[in-house]
Structure formats: structure tokens, C-alpha cells
Scaffold this motif. Sequence first.
Motif, PDB file in Angstrom:
ATOM      1  N   LEU A 626       0.833  -1.205   0.000  1.00  8.85           N
ATOM      2  CA  LEU A 626       0.000   0.000   0.000  1.00  8.85           C
ATOM      3  C   LEU A 626       0.871   1.260   0.000  1.00  8.85           C
ATOM      4  CD1 LEU A 626      -2.855  -1.022   2.463  1.00  8.85           C
ATOM      5  CD2 LEU A 626      -3.087  -0.452   0.039  1.00  8.85           C
ATOM      6  N   ILE A 627       1.885   1.251   0.858  1.00 10.06           N
ATOM      7  CA  ILE A 627       2.756   2.430   0.912  1.00 10.06           C
ATOM      8  C   ILE A 627       3.467   2.613  -0.416  1.00 10.06           C
ATOM      9  CG2 ILE A 627       4.853   3.371   1.954  1.00 10.06           C
ATOM     10  CD1 ILE A 627       4.003   2.036   4.577  1.00 10.06           C
ATOM     11  N   LYS A 629       2.686   1.540  -3.398  1.00  5.92           N
ATOM     12  CA  LYS A 629       1.874   1.865  -4.572  1.00  5.92           C
ATOM     13  C   LYS A 629       1.147   3.193  -4.434  1.00  5.92           C
ATOM     14  CE  LYS A 629       0.980   0.244  -7.844  1.00  5.92           C
ATOM     15  NZ  LYS A 629       1.639   0.306  -9.178  1.00  5.92           N
ATOM     16  N   LEU A 630       0.723   3.534  -3.237  1.00  2.39           N
ATOM     17  CA  LEU A 630      -0.179   4.681  -3.124  1.00  2.39           C
ATOM     18  C   LEU A 630       0.518   5.942  -2.649  1.00  2.39           C
ATOM     19  CD1 LEU A 630      -3.298   2.933  -1.611  1.00  2.39           C
ATOM     20  CD2 LEU A 630      -2.773   3.395  -3.994  1.00  2.39           C
ATOM     21  N   PHE A 631       1.635   5.815  -1.963  1.00  3.60           N
ATOM     22  CA  PHE A 631       2.199   7.031  -1.374  1.00  3.60           C
ATOM     23  C   PHE A 631       3.579   7.373  -1.896  1.00  3.60           C
ATOM     24  CE2 PHE A 631      -0.808   5.296   1.748  1.00  3.60           C
ATOM     25  CZ  PHE A 631      -1.754   6.328   1.677  1.00  3.60           C
ATOM     26  N   ILE A 632       4.155   6.516  -2.714  1.00  2.00           N
ATOM     27  CA  ILE A 632       5.491   6.871  -3.221  1.00  2.00           C
ATOM     28  C   ILE A 632       5.425   7.066  -4.730  1.00  2.00           C
ATOM     29  CG2 ILE A 632       7.905   6.124  -3.494  1.00  2.00           C
ATOM     30  CD1 ILE A 632       7.586   4.608  -0.856  1.00  2.00           C
TER      31      ILE A 632
ATOM     32  N   THR B 191      -7.827   7.637  -4.552  1.00  3.84           N
ATOM     33  CA  THR B 191      -6.855   6.665  -4.049  1.00  3.84           C
ATOM     34  C   THR B 191      -7.544   5.477  -3.392  1.00  3.84           C
ATOM     35  OG1 THR B 191      -5.489   8.555  -3.571  1.00  3.84           O
ATOM     36  CG2 THR B 191      -4.752   6.461  -2.689  1.00  3.84           C
ATOM     37  N   TYR B 194      -7.994   2.563  -5.593  1.00  5.45           N
ATOM     38  CA  TYR B 194      -6.769   1.788  -5.799  1.00  5.45           C
ATOM     39  C   TYR B 194      -6.456   0.945  -4.574  1.00  5.45           C
ATOM     40  CZ  TYR B 194      -5.902   4.454 -10.023  1.00  5.45           C
ATOM     41  OH  TYR B 194      -6.003   4.999 -11.257  1.00  5.45           O
ATOM     42  N   ALA B 195      -6.697   1.531  -3.388  1.00  6.38           N
ATOM     43  CA  ALA B 195      -6.464   0.761  -2.165  1.00  6.38           C
ATOM     44  C   ALA B 195      -7.357  -0.480  -2.172  1.00  6.38           C
ATOM     45  CB  ALA B 195      -6.755   1.622  -0.948  1.00  6.38           C
TER      46      ALA B 195
END
Lengths: 632, 459
Positions: A626-627, A629-632, B191, B194-195
Amino acid sequence: MIEYIWLVPLLPLIGFLLIAFNFKRFQGSVSGIIASSAIFVSFIISLIVFIEIYSSKQTATVQLFHWIKFNKIDISFSFLIDQLSTLMLMIITGVGFLIHVYSIGYMKGDSGFNRFFSYMNLFVFFMLLLVLGSNYLIMFIGWEGVGLCSYLLIGFWFKKHENNNAAKKAFIMNRIGDLGFLLGIFMLYYYFGTLNFNGIFFQAHMFTIGNPTITIITLLLFVGAIGKSAQIPLFTWLPDAMAGPTPVSALIHAATMVTAGIYMIARSNVLFVLSPITLLIIAIVGITTALLAGGIAIFQTDIKKVLAYSTVSQLGFMFLALGVGAFTGAMFHLTTHAFFKALLFLAAGSVIHALNGEQDIRKMGGLKNKIPITFFTFLIGTIAISGIPPFSGFFSKDMILIGAFEANSIFWIIAVIVSLMTTFYMFRLLYIVFWKRSNKEDLHAHESPKNMTIPLMILAVLSVLAGAFGIPLVFGGNDIIGNFLSPIFTESTNIIKINAHEISHNTELLLMFIPVIFVFVVVYLAYYVYVKQKKLPEADNQKRPFFSNIFFKKLYFDEIYNALFVKPALWLSDFLHNIIELKVIDRMVNQAGNLVVWTGKTIRYIQTGNVGFYLFAMVISIILILIFKLFI
Amino acid sequence: MNAIIALSALAILTMFFGVIQKKSVLLPLILSGLIIVFFLNVIEWGTFKHYYNEMFIADNFNIAFTAALILTTFLVFIFSALYYRTVKRPLEDIYALMLFSLIGGITMASFGNITMLFIGIETLSISFYILAGSKKFDVASNEAALKYFLTGTFATGFLLFGMALIYGVSGSFNLQAINSYIIANKESIPTLFYAGMILVFVGMAFKIAAVPFHFWAPDVYTGSPTLITAFMSTIGKVASIAAFYRLISITFLNVHDFSVDILMLFAIATIIVGNLSAMTQDNMKRMLAYSGISNSGYLLFAIIAMGPKSAGTLLYFSISYAIATITAFAVIMLVREERGTFSLQDYKGLAKQNPVEAFAMAVAMMSLAGIPPLAGFMAKYNIFSVAMNGGYVWLVIVGVIGSMISVFYYFKPIIYMYFHRADAHKKIETTKAYKIHILLVSILLIILGFLPGLVIGLL
């Protein structure tokens, strides 16, 4: 019948499988009869197809199936039926059948009887594939296949170590040539985008004469032909190949396989005429081989070795024909040579059979009356190969001599000398083996059984008559073979003829008869030396005159190759094995293996068996994904 | 749809015959029932029916995979006679559960709505939890069931949460509707969506036992009764991969760029960890568990590449994997029953004493290792070529390396069977029927290797 052409190679294959799977079960001559009948049926079908092609003058491509289809590559398993391939079919199945029948008698009682016939049928199968293929790949399959069978049959009596060495030598020498052939095929595919004969020959017109690409391709193909057809520098395997049973020598090492090189060049004539340099090289290699092998043959003392060198020499003759553009002459000589050389080998086999395996001519003599059929057929073979009219050899040799004269009179002179040498060594052989010498006690000899002598007689008839297909125009003949093959060669001959000078009929007659007069002189010379003076070749350990010694020792080719190639190759192999293989590669491979095993062992530890840990690992993984893919 | 209805009837009938203690009727009933179901399924070929607001979609993909699942179940049932030959009671509960999980599997291959996917997964999984523990007095079996249940529910939680997030953003559970939402809002998908996708992927990865969500697989497969292991590792895998493919090909194809690197991570990690772990195993059952894991990695290739031949290749790979695995397990069951353990040592000299069984095992192992001309080779070749055409060269390189490593462990039993001398083992007595079955199955693997185009061309 043409659409059933696939039966022709299929039948020998079935014969091979049948015998191979009943190896231990077949008793007596069963396998020989199966093998012979398979070839006989093939022969009948070939004959019908041949007549069809002969009368219709049509060619056909029989598509069996798509073999390799990948991206843009599309190679089909298909057969090309035209004048050239049907002529070869006739030789392979016809002569092949006779030799099979002969072998039933010759191999009788041998413990490997069944094995022998399975190999022979397999050989015929591959040989037929070679000549029938409609593209270079199918031809190459046949090419490799006959090489394999040749290897198996040379080493047929594998309990004797030297036979194995001879087999290996033949195989390795052939591999060198095959590499050239293979590279040639690769280049053909690269530049033409296809391997089909028709496709390539059609596109060949786009290249100018002397184009370097075509020169390289044709030279590579010629390297292949050199290996298979035993030309200088790759000819030394053929005399050693005589270690195999005599029918093998007759079929594979005289009539069919060794002519594959000639066939391949004749098939590719459209390419070869585009490269005058290659043609010149072919002519020079051919004539040199013919001359040297002829010289060596004069000084040999083993009946089969004489014939083997004679074969090399005659093949050189055919290459000369190809080199000077006399393609029809080459194919014609190939045909007549198949008849009389098979005859000579089989007759020699009959002699060997009569003397219980003796091959040394110094221990023979006076067999004329004891084995009359063998003698008589051998005599016909000798006359035919010597080029005495009206036997077949005269006409085919004549065709080549005329071709050589048109191209270059030096070729003609050397060719005539070679032809006289042929006459000399053949009559030398004939006189020593069959004429009686008073100082010798009588040998015990018995005539061979019928199934051996009948093939001899048929081949003798063919050796006499086959010339009729090529009676030149000056004699009022109509050059049947020339007309028959003309659809294949005309175009190429026209290109060559531009440079050659036409010769008048009178010159032609003159050129024909000068050699014939000399031939009679040489026949008498041999008679004088070996019958009148009763001269015998010296024993092996006796000192010989310098010149004779060189030829007796086969010009030291084997010794030179040993020093130049074999020893360095062995040394290199030794180095590669002991240093590179053991110390470098093995260590690297082992370390890589060890690393993998170690990782495998280590990775096992994450499988703890603890559910809490599993769930923890899953959650951590999800969070990381999750980190990531979604935050970096 | 026919198949599901008929199978439910068959399962209930099975339970009924069990209750009235007609043991001898059960297996013939199930086997013939499965054949009928197979044909009922196949006659729907090419009809493309929708049921209940697209909850259930009967397209060719569904029918092909349903057929593969029924075939696999059929093969497992053939060998169940051998496995349960010492058991006296009718076993209707186990058989019925197997049929119910098959229904779950079929649902997973034919959903048109993600709630339906969830129902299918749960039907399959809950049956599996019970089946894993069906050897009541065996500690390992109990442990396997509990472990499977704990980790499985955990994964289901994530899957369900992911579905909820997707619903929250797109407002629908329908596959097409979600797809339309993605197309309409390509630039502005929040988002959260996607999550949700990631969580659904994690759930699916757990079901196919892809690394790093594979931890349950070796323990559960090793602990469960062998027949059930054979069943779970084939039906579970094939149904899950079909569901995964369906989900991505219908719904998430337009956000495939986002999914690809997660899937690639799964695939590469799975191949490396699966193969490396299998290498050091001495326990055949555990080795095959890891083999199953590593095969999930190859199956993912088709989903990553999403080429025109992906679906067909997936089908072919699934069938060849399932048949080879069942063949191997059928021999493992036999050897374990006679010689007591799953250790490789028990296979020493098997070729001398039981040539038919050893041959079948060898064919299965070679097919799994990808030796031409067996089905496994064509399957790997085609799946690599699909990945290659999609431009995933690195993926193929990892796949080939993994495949090379796999030869090491797949050939171990062959070496033990053919090149080691038997210590003290006697010949294993088997029935003629078993011999014929196992020979037929291994010949099927060989024949299948010559007809890849036929199967791949179906889809």
C-alpha cells in the motif's frame, strides 16, 4: 503417380523400422528380403514417376505438410520432382536394389545380418530424402542422415578398433564439410529469405555475375560438397571407409552418397554459374584431386583401396565437369560411374568372398578360370571405366573432356592424363588379380552364389549399355540425357557458353580419338608389365624408389593432417578440459549450485509453522504494498 | 448454470445415499453424475447467457474452465477409491463437500458481480477448511484445518474490505459497471479505489498461494489428507486463477498499468521462493506444495501480459498442471499407504518393482518440470511466449531460471525410482483398475502435449 512419391522414401523407412524392431527375432535372410523388397517397390514407383516426367517434361512439387512455421519462417516438408531428382531416384533405388540383393549373399552368416539391413534401408531413406527435398533444409536432413548411416556402416564390424577409427574419421571429416554447407544455408536464408530451391533460383537472377555474396555462398556450399564427395583436402576418409563391408563401399562410397556433393552443385547450378571464381576453384580442386588420387591408386596393394582412390579420382573428374560448366557431363558420368563402380566393387567383393576375406592383391592371381562370372563382369567394369568405346564410360568421359577442352586446353590435357592413369591402374588390378603367374601355387577359390552373380551381370549390362543415353551428335546420336536434363541446365549453360569457344565437329572427333589410341597403348603397357614380366608390387617393408614410395604412402596426407590438425586439436582439447573446464567452468557452476542450495535452505526458515508469524508477515506485506503503490 | 444446478442435486443425492448407508452406490453415482454434468456444461458452449442481473455469466471462458474443473474433480474421485479403501463408513460428507467446493470453484469462474465472486470463494474455502481437517484423529490434519481457517478468514477479510472500498467509490458490484466507472473517470479515480484494488489482489493472491501470501500453503497441504491435498491444490488453484483472470480482464483492464507491477512482484517472488524452497524438501508432499506455489507464479504471467492468447494459455496450463499434480499425488498416496512416509527414500527402486506407477510418476514430474514433448513443456512454452509477446522479457528470464531450478527437485524422485536400488521394500500390490487409471492419466499428459493449439484455440 507423382502424388504418391512420398512412398518412395517411406518404404525404406518402414523397412528400417520393421527390421530394427525385430532385430533379435528375424532369422535367416528374412530381414534381407524385407529390405530388398522395400527398395524394389520404391524402384518400381520411381520408374513410373521417371517415365511420367520423361514423357511429360513437367516438374512438380509435392507438398507433404508444413513443417516449421514460425514468424516469417515457413519451411514445408515437400518434394521436388524434376528431371534431376528422378534421375537420382533411378540410380539410388535401382543400384540400391541390386546391391541389397547381392548383400543377402555377401552378408550371409554374419552375426550382424539384421543390423546391416536395417542400416542399409535407413541409408536409402536418407539418400532419397536428400535428392527429393524441395529445399535446402530437407536436403540437409538427408545429408546428415546419410553421413550417420555411413558412419554406422563403416564401423559395422565394430569389434575391430581400426574400423571404429575409420568410421570416426569419416564422420569428423564430413562434419567439417557439413559446417560449410550449414553456413551456406544460413547465408542463403539471410539473403533470400527462403530455402526453397525454386524461390532461391528465381531470385538469383537479381544478382550480377561475380557478386561477392553469391561467391561466398557458393564457396561454402562447395566446402560441403568437398567433405561429402571426398575431394582435396577432405578426401582421406574415403579410402579408410573401405573398412566397412564391400556392399557398403559399393552403395555408399561409390554409387550414391559420395555423389551427393555433385548432385548438390548440379542442383544449385543457377547459383554457381553466377560465380566464375567458384567454378574455377571447383575445376582446379576437381582436376587436382583426380590427378593425385589416380597417382595414389597406381601404387596401392589392397583391392578395395585401389577402387577407393579410383572413386576419389572419378569424383574429381565430375567436379572438373561441374567447374567447366558441363553439368550434363557431370550427371551423366555420375550415372555411368554408379553402374560400373558399383559393379567393380561388387565384383571385388565377390573376389574377396571367393578368397575368404583376402584383400591383398599380391596374394591373388590366376582367378580368371576359377571364378569366370566375376572375372567377366570385372573385365566389363574395367573396360567401361577406362573409356574404351562403345562402353558407357567412354561417352560420359568424352562429354567431360569436350567440356574441359572448351573451357581451357590445360584442363583437357590433365584430364586425358588422369583418364590414362585410370586405365593403367584398373588393368594393373585386373591382370594381377585374374592372370595366372607360374611361380604361384593354385588358390582355392569358389564362385559366389547366384544372388551375388546376377546383380553383377545386370550391372555389367548396364555398364555396357548406359552410354547409349549420351551418344553425341557427331555419331548421329541424339544426346538423350542432354535433352532430358536440359530444362535444368540450359539457362546456366548459356551463361557459361558466352565465354567459351565453339569447336568444330572435326576437332571433336580428333579430341575423342587421341585419348582412345593412348588408352590402348596403356592397356598394352599394363599387360607388358604385369603379365609378360609378371611384376608384383613390392612387399610393404621393402624399400621402394622415391617416387613410388611417396604415392604408396598416399602423399603423406594422413601424416601431415596428424601433425597439423590432430595433434594441436588434441592439445587444445586437453587444455580446455583440464584447465578451462575443470578449474574454471566447473568451479563456477558448482558455486552457483551451492549458492542456490544455500538460499533454498535459508529461505526455508521463514516457513516457521507459526500462524501468528504468517499473519504478521501478511500484514506487513500488505502495508508495504500500500505504501509503495499509493504514497510513493 | 446447468452445471451448478445439476451438481447441487448430485451433492444432495450423495448425502442421501450416505444416510441410507449405500456405500457401494456412492462412487459410481458421483462419477457418472460428473460425466453428465460435464456434458450439461459443454452444451451451453457459445450461448453467452446472463442470469440474475449479470450475477452469473455463462460465456465460453466459464464453460471451458468449468469443464476443466469437472475433469479435475473426476480424476480425483477416480483415485479416491484407492485412498479410502480401508475406510468402512460411506464418507458421504467428504464427497458431498468436495462437490460443494466444486460448485464454489465453478462460481468463481463465472461471476459477473463481485459479490458472486465472494460467495464462490467462500463456498470453496469453507468446504476446504472442513476437508483439510477431515482426518479427525490426526493432529496434522487438525492443525492444517485450523491454520487454513485462521489465515483464510484473515485474507477473506482483506478481500471483502477491498470490495467494499471499490463499491464505495464506484457505486456498483457489477463488473461491467465498475469498468464503465473506470473509463468515465480515468483521470480522477480516488486513491481509495486503488487501495480497494490492492486489497482485492491480496485476497486473490492468498487464494492462489502467491508469495508473500503463501505461508499457509505448505503447512496446509502437508497436513491435510493426501487426497484432499490433491483436490485443493488443483481445484483451488484453477478456480482462483480463473477468477483472478476474469476480474482483471473484465473490470481492471483499463487500470492495468497500475496492477502490473504488483502482479509482477507477486509472480517473481512466487517463482523464486517457490522453487528455491521446493529444492531442499525431502518430503514429496511438501515438495509438491511448493511446486504448486511456483506454478502460481507462471500462471500469473498470462494475467500480467493480458494478450489475445492469455485465456487459452491459462486454460491449457491449468489443465496440464492439474493432471500432472493429480497423477503425482495418486502415486504418493499409494507409496505412503504401503511404506508409511512421504519421504523420497521410499521411492528407491520403485521402477523395478512397480514399473507402471513409476512411469506415471516420472511422466508427471517431467511434465511439471517442462520436458518436451509433454503437456507441461507446451504449457510453459506458451505462457512464456504470451509474456514475451507482451514485452515482459525479464519476467520470462526469471521464469526460465525458475524452471531450471525446478528440474533439480522434479528429477529427484525420478532418480530415486530409476537409479537407486530398493533397500528392503517389497513390490506394492495394486489393483488392475488403479494401474489402468494411472497409466491413462499419464498418457493423457503425453497426448495433451501434442495438442496445445486445440486447447488454446478454444478461448
